[in-house]
Design an enzyme around this catalytic site. Structure first.
Site, PDB file in Angstrom:
ATOM      1  N   PRO A  90    -112.917  17.521  10.694  1.00 11.91           N
ATOM      2  CA  PRO A  90    -111.668  16.773  10.515  1.00 11.91           C
ATOM      3  C   PRO A  90    -111.818  15.277  10.752  1.00 11.91           C
ATOM      4  O   PRO A  90    -111.004  14.483  10.282  1.00 11.91           O
ATOM      5  CB  PRO A  90    -110.719  17.399  11.548  1.00 11.91           C
ATOM      6  CG  PRO A  90    -111.275  18.752  11.811  1.00 11.91           C
ATOM      7  CD  PRO A  90    -112.756  18.615  11.677  1.00 11.91           C
ATOM      8  N   ARG A 154    -118.319  21.736 -10.928  1.00 13.47           N
ATOM      9  CA  ARG A 154    -117.725  21.597 -12.261  1.00 13.47           C
ATOM     10  C   ARG A 154    -118.119  20.281 -12.928  1.00 13.47           C
ATOM     11  O   ARG A 154    -117.932  20.115 -14.132  1.00 13.47           O
ATOM     12  CB  ARG A 154    -116.208  21.720 -12.180  1.00 13.47           C
ATOM     13  CG  ARG A 154    -115.522  20.599 -11.420  1.00 13.47           C
ATOM     14  CD  ARG A 154    -114.047  20.874 -11.204  1.00 13.47           C
ATOM     15  NE  ARG A 154    -113.341  21.097 -12.460  1.00 13.47           N
ATOM     16  CZ  ARG A 154    -112.907  20.115 -13.242  1.00 13.47           C
ATOM     17  NH1 ARG A 154    -113.110  18.855 -12.905  1.00 13.47           N
ATOM     18  NH2 ARG A 154    -112.267  20.382 -14.359  1.00 13.47           N
ATOM     19  N   ASP A 169    -110.236  14.058 -16.292  1.00 15.04           N
ATOM     20  CA  ASP A 169    -109.400  14.685 -15.273  1.00 15.04           C
ATOM     21  C   ASP A 169    -108.625  13.639 -14.486  1.00 15.04           C
ATOM     22  O   ASP A 169    -109.053  12.490 -14.355  1.00 15.04           O
ATOM     23  CB  ASP A 169    -110.264  15.462 -14.267  1.00 15.04           C
ATOM     24  CG  ASP A 169    -110.697  16.800 -14.815  1.00 15.04           C
ATOM     25  OD1 ASP A 169    -110.038  17.311 -15.725  1.00 15.04           O
ATOM     26  OD2 ASP A 169    -111.713  17.325 -14.328  1.00 15.04           O
TER      27      ASP A 169
END
Length: 249
Positions: A90, A154, A169
């Site tokens: 985090p 991808r 995209d």
């Protein structure tokens, strides 16, 4: 590309890393994924991978030894390969499309999925990148690793059926993607804009550029503060802002 994942829960990856785009990339030999249970690399008979923190504190810490041993095994198997070792944390830098594009250029990625309250600080000496999925805390790094792997894989050449898809995209261009439509041209009274079925490619491109900027202005205006716009796109943006101001009057 080769990806190693260090986790205490390897079964979590059995579905996500064998289906859809990632599964096809593996079938095409464009990707090799190895999921390792680092509990197998402990040096104690009880296979403990965590312990209480020195100095006290809530929760347990992931011990250094199993992670070091697992990384040693990876390096022994591929000693000559440069590796990006990614710690899911985090406190790491936010994961973005730009980070995914950078990782997609690498030959070998290693993801360390933590659990418990945190890591023994010495684990960080093995790491090249500390990355966070967002400003929230998950029970472990597994889901974050899956997201990063999907977003990265991808982008590899030949993984998508149309390589242009990744380039246009949302976020890849610095803007959100323009609205898209398919057949039929009218559905329940909603019509596809005339311009994009006109066959005039110049007009279609102009419409797509303007709508991409419009959507970004409406939904993510913060992105417009950092993106580099062409002179024509800047004019579109001015027009859209004028339209918004006029609609408020």
């Amino acid at each position: 590309m080769k990806i190693d994942v260090l986790t205490l829960f390897p079964r979590m990856f059995q579905g996500p890393l064998t289906e859809s785009i990632i599964g096809k990339a593996i079938d095409k030999d464009l990707l090799q994924v190895n999921v390792m249970n680092f509990r197998d690399y402990t040096d104690n008979k009880h296979q403990n991978v965590d312990d209480y923190p020195y100095g006290g504190g809530a929760g347990m810490l992931l011990k250094a030894q199993p992670i070091f041993a697992a990384i040693d095994a990876i390096n022994e198997e591929a000693p000559d390969t440069k590796k990006r070792v990614i710690l899911l944390d985090p406190a790491g830098v936010p994961f973005t499309q730009a980070v995914a594009e950078e990782l997609a250029e690498e030959e070998h990625l290693v993801f360390i999925c933590g659990h418990y309250e945190g890591y023994d600080e010495r684990i960080r000496t093995l790491v090249t990148d500390e990355i966070s999925l967002g400003d929230y805390v998950l029970t472990g790094g597994e889901l974050g690793a899956m997201v990063m792997i999907d977003a990265t894989v991808r982008l590899l050449p030949e993984v998508l059926g149309n390589d242009q898809s990744a380039k246009t995209d949302s976020h890849s261009t610095g803007l959100l993607e323009h609205p898209q439509y398919t057949r039929p041209a009218e559905y329940r009274g909603m019509k596809v804009p005339d311009v994009i079925i006109s066959g005039n490619h110049k007009k279609i491109k102009e419409w797509q550029d303007k709508e991409s900027i419009r959507r970004t202005l409406e939904r993510r205006p913060d992105m417009l503060e950092t993106v580099s716009l062409s002179a024509e796109q800047q004019n579109y943006l001015k027009e859209l802002k004028m339209e918004r101001e006029a609609s408020k009057e």
